[in-house]
Every structure is written in structure tokens, then in C-alpha cells.
Scaffold this motif. Sequence first.
Motif, short mmCIF file in Angstrom:
data_model
loop_
_atom_site.label_atom_id
_atom_site.label_comp_id
_atom_site.label_asym_id
_atom_site.label_seq_id
_atom_site.Cartn_x
_atom_site.Cartn_y
_atom_site.Cartn_z
N ARG A 1 -5.72 14.75 9.82
CA ARG A 1 -6.26 13.70 10.69
C ARG A 1 -5.11 13.10 11.50
NH1 ARG A 1 -9.43 9.46 7.14
NH2 ARG A 1 -10.29 8.89 9.18
N GLU A 2 -5.41 12.72 12.73
CA GLU A 2 -4.38 12.08 13.55
C GLU A 2 -4.06 10.68 13.03
OE1 GLU A 2 -5.50 12.06 17.62
OE2 GLU A 2 -5.56 14.27 17.79
N ARG A 3 -5.07 10.00 12.54
CA ARG A 3 -4.86 8.64 12.04
C ARG A 3 -5.64 8.46 10.74
NH1 ARG A 3 -6.58 3.99 14.68
NH2 ARG A 3 -8.44 5.08 15.40
N ARG A 4 -5.16 7.58 9.90
CA ARG A 4 -5.87 7.17 8.69
C ARG A 4 -5.98 5.66 8.68
NH1 ARG A 4 -4.95 7.68 3.73
NH2 ARG A 4 -6.97 8.54 3.18
N GLY A 5 -6.80 5.16 7.78
CA GLY A 5 -6.92 3.72 7.64
C GLY A 5 -5.70 3.13 6.94
N GLU A 6 -5.85 1.91 6.44
CA GLU A 6 -4.73 1.16 5.87
C GLU A 6 -4.84 1.09 4.36
OE1 GLU A 6 -2.81 -3.36 6.11
OE2 GLU A 6 -4.72 -2.89 7.11
N ALA A 7 -3.77 1.55 3.68
CA ALA A 7 -3.67 1.36 2.23
C ALA A 7 -3.18 -0.05 1.98
CB ALA A 7 -2.73 2.38 1.62
N LEU A 8 -3.97 -0.84 1.29
CA LEU A 8 -3.65 -2.25 1.08
C LEU A 8 -2.77 -2.42 -0.15
CD1 LEU A 8 -7.19 -3.72 1.83
CD2 LEU A 8 -5.25 -3.46 3.39
N PRO A 9 -2.01 -3.50 -0.21
CA PRO A 9 -1.19 -3.74 -1.40
C PRO A 9 -2.03 -3.82 -2.66
CG PRO A 9 -0.57 -5.23 0.39
CD PRO A 9 -1.84 -4.54 0.81
N ALA A 10 -1.50 -3.28 -3.73
CA ALA A 10 -2.21 -3.35 -5.01
C ALA A 10 -2.25 -4.78 -5.51
CB ALA A 10 -1.52 -2.45 -6.03
N ARG A 11 -3.36 -5.13 -6.16
CA ARG A 11 -3.48 -6.44 -6.81
C ARG A 11 -3.44 -6.21 -8.32
NH1 ARG A 11 -4.92 -10.81 -3.85
NH2 ARG A 11 -5.44 -10.43 -1.64
N ILE A 12 -2.54 -6.90 -8.97
CA ILE A 12 -2.28 -6.62 -10.38
C ILE A 12 -2.64 -7.82 -11.23
CG2 ILE A 12 -0.52 -5.97 -12.05
CD1 ILE A 12 0.99 -4.67 -9.70
N GLY A 13 -3.54 -7.60 -12.16
CA GLY A 13 -3.90 -8.63 -13.13
C GLY A 13 -3.27 -8.31 -14.48
N GLN A 14 -3.54 -9.16 -15.44
CA GLN A 14 -2.95 -8.94 -16.77
C GLN A 14 -3.44 -7.66 -17.41
OE1 GLN A 14 -3.70 -12.48 -19.11
NE2 GLN A 14 -1.74 -13.39 -18.47
N ASP A 15 -4.71 -7.31 -17.18
CA ASP A 15 -5.29 -6.14 -17.85
C ASP A 15 -5.99 -5.19 -16.88
OD1 ASP A 15 -7.41 -7.73 -17.15
OD2 ASP A 15 -8.26 -7.88 -19.18
N HIS A 16 -5.64 -5.30 -15.60
CA HIS A 16 -6.26 -4.39 -14.63
C HIS A 16 -5.41 -4.31 -13.37
CE1 HIS A 16 -7.76 -8.28 -13.18
NE2 HIS A 16 -7.90 -7.71 -12.00
N VAL A 17 -5.65 -3.24 -12.59
CA VAL A 17 -5.01 -3.05 -11.29
C VAL A 17 -6.10 -2.70 -10.29
CG1 VAL A 17 -3.36 -1.68 -9.96
CG2 VAL A 17 -2.88 -2.22 -12.35
N LEU A 18 -6.07 -3.39 -9.14
CA LEU A 18 -7.02 -3.10 -8.07
C LEU A 18 -6.29 -2.42 -6.93
CD1 LEU A 18 -9.84 -5.33 -6.65
CD2 LEU A 18 -8.22 -4.26 -5.09
N LEU A 19 -6.75 -1.22 -6.57
CA LEU A 19 -6.21 -0.47 -5.43
C LEU A 19 -7.27 -0.46 -4.34
CD1 LEU A 19 -4.82 2.56 -7.48
CD2 LEU A 19 -3.59 0.48 -6.83
N ALA A 20 -6.84 -0.59 -3.10
CA ALA A 20 -7.82 -0.75 -2.02
C ALA A 20 -7.35 -0.05 -0.75
CB ALA A 20 -8.07 -2.23 -1.74
N TYR A 21 -8.33 0.27 0.08
CA TYR A 21 -8.09 0.98 1.34
C TYR A 21 -9.13 0.52 2.34
CZ TYR A 21 -8.36 5.04 4.54
OH TYR A 21 -8.41 5.87 5.64
N ARG A 22 -8.66 0.16 3.53
CA ARG A 22 -9.56 -0.19 4.62
C ARG A 22 -9.61 1.00 5.57
NH1 ARG A 22 -7.18 -4.29 6.42
NH2 ARG A 22 -8.40 -5.96 5.43
N GLY A 23 -10.77 1.64 5.63
CA GLY A 23 -10.90 2.83 6.46
C GLY A 23 -11.00 2.52 7.93
N LEU A 24 -10.83 3.55 8.75
CA LEU A 24 -11.03 3.40 10.18
C LEU A 24 -12.46 3.03 10.52
CD1 LEU A 24 -8.93 6.44 11.49
CD2 LEU A 24 -8.23 4.04 11.34
N ASP A 25 -13.36 3.29 9.56
CA ASP A 25 -14.75 2.89 9.75
C ASP A 25 -15.00 1.45 9.33
OD1 ASP A 25 -14.36 3.25 7.06
OD2 ASP A 25 -16.03 4.65 6.75
#
Length: 719
Positions: free
Chosen positions: A159-183
Motif C-alpha cells: 500500500r502507498e499509505r497506511r493509517g496511524e499506529a497509536l501509542p500503546a496504553r498500559i494498565g496494571q494488568d492489560h495493554v491496549l494497542l490501537a490503530y486509526r485506519g485511513l477509513d
Amino acid sequence: MNDDALVPSEFAPNEIIENLTVGETRAMFALKVAHSFAVSDARGDMLGGAEGMFRNDTRVLSHWILELGHARPSLLSGAVSHDNVLFTADLTNEPLPPTGGKAAPAGVIHVQRTRLLWDNRLFEQIHLHNFDDSDLTVLVTLRFHADFRDIFEVRGMTRERRGEALPARIGQDHVLLAYRGLDEVMRHTVISFSATPNHVAAQRADFQMDIPRLGSTSLYIEVGDEHIQPSRQRYRSAAAAARATMRRRRHRGANLRSNARLFNNWLDRSRADIALLVADLPTGPYPYAGIPWFSTPFGRDGLITALQTLWVDPSLARGVLGYLSSRQATENSAFRDSAPGKIMHETRSGEMASLGEVPFGLYYGGVDSTPLFVMLAGAYAQRTADYRFIDQLWPSLKAAMGWIEMTCGANSHGFLAYARGAEGGLVNQGWKDSNDSVFHADGRIPQGPIALVEVQGYVYAALRSMAKLAEHRGEGECATRWRTRATRLRHAVEELFWDEDMANYAIARDGDDSLCRVRASNVGHLLYTGLPRRKRAQQVIRQLSSAAFDGGWGIRTLAHEQARYNPMSYHDGSVWPHDVAMGAAGMAQYGERADVVRLVGETFEAATHFGMRLPELFCGFPRRAGEPPVAYPVACMPQAWAAGTMFMLMQACLGVDIDGRRGIVHVRRPRLPPGIDRLVVHGLDVGGAQLDVGFERIGGRVVTFRDRGANDVRIQVEQ
């Protein structure tokens, strides 16, 4: 929150795969539920190749790696349970450095890693048992990453472009990974732990776990789109629900059971794979095509799988017809290759499809899905006499027939032909849809529109089906018109596709109205529709049964002397189990049971080398004594129509045909596979009444008997 609660989620793959052995062969293991599936290696690790957890055509977990004391455990075994619910990896430790205690030698800790998918979440239990002579403290590390790549990217598209990989959010017992797509769609992955890690970061979690001498401890993890605290109870509840659902699916329809344990394993695996791939949609059950690349509804694949299993489970055909009717095209689009009345080829829900980077969000570039849709409706009516449902489908069936007739009318001979509407669509639009699968005798690629020989057979069968259905509805004029067109088409195929020099039907006619004089397995599908006259059918069957086509593992897609023959290719010399089954069913149409029995035996023997699970395809090299068939490296497994192969082969072998309206089970010249002396079809539903039909080898013949069930269903046997 930790100090590093917001950190970039960039991934350094070399940190993850440093322990891989060069040249290591890794078998892949798949789980699926609804719109999610997960693929890992035998250890249970996902290393970012084709592996990962996918949801709605997006890879939401690309790396998932377990370490003990900074090293990947040694593999003992990896397997998926017989019902396709649980993946289990048995592992043991490499030598462990002291971690708050004593060092440990290799092989004293048994690690059992079990996993399932439920409610679009991954549930995992890591159970450690200490067989050392003292208490141990072990560093357990989970490394992870989510690249949120579209499945087409994972398959190799750039792909010529991809969306944005967002910073991980880290809790005491979990990790949230996120991505904002071009859509502009936010996609999340939350990794949650039952215990608080000693250290947690964007790509790893470390646990110091105390294991008493001869004791054990467990860690539970869940991966989903929201944070929920994992626990033993949640894991067990998910496993119970998943198993109950799978049990219900596996028990849908009739069940086959023989006197041979290994053959029964094949029957059970085929049934379990169909159950795994089926999604319960609002319109009914629908078999997703295959894992990993095709875990989505495909028109052709669903229709053929439904035809394969119709005699034992008509509910699947009903679900397929209902869904495809609801997605029937209503407008013209060159990009989507759509036109009013066409039946869907493929649907996707990922970022690239929603942005129009690929046309497959809802794509109609399959020339055969529409006549197969009509064929299946006719076969379903014959099998079930469910004419109320056919009445509901009738507008869709007429629209499908309208597109077929309009498109055939554009061809000077009345053939159904294809040419892609726009760049990005499929060049070839039959089941052999790779770019080089249709060619001339000298290897030249023909210009479109292309009229495939088997597609004309599908149209012939669709016309005859519509004539029968119209006749039942009292629409005699339409029935006569469709029957007349079927006869006319049959004559045209016999005149314009038959090649006397080959003594066979050519694979296609091209846009210059030239014959593509190539001997290919497509003619087996033509036999299945019953179009060829008997003398020619017998010539075709002799060729399909010869060494040119059959190297000992089933019918190749191409005879070995053809210009583009390559046993390692996708469509030009490989063996596709569903293609073998269609050819065998075609042979059965003409009473050739001996060839069918041989193909059942060859296919079963191939299955024994693939863990009783037939792959999408395998290489077409000739069989060599003592050696297995050669695997195709990126074949989907499981694949719906590969799993359905067994059902169609057995129907062809047993000669079973069911007339739902009259309540008759027709059995014509039944045969049993080699080594099978008794087989019973349990719970065969005919018009709401159930019975068991048995087949037993006595002397030199196979007898048929009613083993149990309703006496108002007749069994009519022709020896």
C-alpha cells in the motif's frame, strides 16, 4: 498506569525471532469462530508471517510469543482437538537461570498451553507443572504486537499509505494497542492478564511465577477489543460454550460410520472442519471458504460445498441460498464486476476493501456463481421438496436467470463468457482463477471474453433446474422456453467444444472464437452436469482415469503433456480435492463406479498423510512408493470444499440420490471403498422422517438395507 503508560508501539521483529532455528519447518494450527480466526505454529507462537489473530479481515494480533527465562520452550507436541475447539501445545523448559532462587536444568517444567476462540476473543491458559526436586521461581515472558494489517497486505499486497499506529496504553494488568485506519475506523486489541505482571510494556509482559515442588500454577490471558479480567472460570465457561456450539454443528444432518477406524477418522475430521468453517448468519449457516486467506463468504465455494453436503445436510444449502440471495447484485459496476441478477463472488470487511483499494468488499467477478446458485436451488428442491422456500427465492432465481440469458445472448453461440470489468479485478473468473489457468495448446494466454467449458455445463443444469421449478409452479410456458434453451446449449457445446484430435472437450473458447485445445480437469465438472453424450463421456472418463491425469493421488487439474503443466503450480497440474470429487461425481452420472471407488481410495490415502484433513490443494507429482503426496506450501487448511470432498465422493460411491417429494432414497449400483465392508448413514432426513441406511459387502456385491427408521420412506435399489 506505569510510567511508560503511553509508548510508541513500533515493533522490532529481530527481538522476537532470534530463537528460531534456521530452516525450521513450522506446521500451522488454526482456530475459528464467527468473524475471527487465529493461526499459530505448533508451540502456539505467532511470528508475524501468515500467523496471527484476525478479526473482520484485519490482523489484530501479529506476534504472540511465550518465553521461559528469556528462551522459547522446547516443543513436545502441538495439536488441535478433534472437535476443532482447543489448541494445545505441550512444551518444556530450556535450562533456566536463577530467578530469585535456584537455576533449573532443561526438561523439569511441563508447560501446557491451551487456547480457544469464543465471542471473537482469544482465551489462553498457560499451565506450568514443576517436576524438579525443589521449588522454582520462573520468569515467564509474553511478547506481543498488533500490526493491524489488512489481510491483503498479509498476503503480500503493498500500500502507498497506511493509517496511524497509536501509542500503546498500559494498565496494571492489560495493554491496549490501537490503530486509526485511513477509513477513520479505530481498531483495538486489548491483552488482559489474570495476574499483575512484574513488568509490562508496549510489547511484553513479564511474570515471576513461583511453582512449588511437584506443584503447578496457571496464568490466564484474553485478547479482544475490550478489557475484561481473565479468570479460570471465564476460560472454562468459554470452552464449554464453544464445545456445545461445535457439537450442535457437527450433529447437524446425517452421520456416516464405517467398520474401519482410520476411515472413520477421515469422516469425523471432514465433518468437524465443515462445522469449524460454518458461520451462523441471520440467513442461516454459511461455510466460510478457508483459513487463513479465505475466511469469509465466497459464492462459488459456498455453493459447491453445499452441493457436496446436500444429501446429508440440506440446511447448509438453504443457508447458502438465503445469504447469496440477500447479496445479489442490483446495479452495474465495472469496478465490482456487478450487474443486476449476478451472484456474489466474494465479500470482505477490511480497511482496503472499505476504501476501494481492492474491489472485494462486495465483488461479483465470478462467472460461475450465478448458474451454480440456480443449480443448487434446483437440487435443494429435489432433495427436500421445500417449495415454500423456493417460492421466496423465485424473484432471485428469475433475476439470476435473466443475467445468464442476457450475457449468453451477447455471445454468438449463446455461451456464458466473462471478461473483467476493470483493472484490479480477476482476470480469470472460473474456479481456476489464476492468471495462467486458461491458455491455448501452445501456451499463449487468450484474449477475452472467455467461455469455459464447465460453465456451459452449469448453465445447462441451471436451465433444466429452472424448467423443473417453473413446471412445479404451473409456469408451463417458461418451463418450455428454458428446456428448449438447455437443449440448444447442449448441442452447441457438443459441436463447438469437442475436439476430435484430443477426443476430449477443450477447456474454453476465447474472444476470437478460437478453441483453447487443452485437456484439463474442467471436463469432470461438465460430466457432473450430465451434458456430454454417453459415448463422449466414456472417452473423457478414460482420459481422466489415465496416468496423464491421475498420478495416484487423484485427478490433476491438467494433463501432464499440456503446455503449461507444472505439478507445483496453483491450477496447472496440482490436485484439488474438491475438483477430484466433482470429477468422481461426474463419472457416477454415467455409471462408472469402479473409477469412483479408485478415486475414493486415492483421496483417502492422501488424507492420511495430511493428518486426515485434506488441504485446499497439493502438488501433482506422480505417486512414488513409500512417499507421501507433496504439500503445496501456502494451501489453506482447513478449506470448506476440501472438507466437503468426502461427502460428495461417498455419495458418488454409494450411488445415493434422494427424492424428497416422493419420499424415496434411490440407490444405484452401490459400491464401498477399498477396505470398507460396512457403512451406515445414520439420521438421513427425508421429508421430515429419519432413517438409517446401511451398506454391506457380502461376497462380491454390496447390499443395501434399512438399519432403522421410518418405513414410509422407500429405499429403491438398482443393482
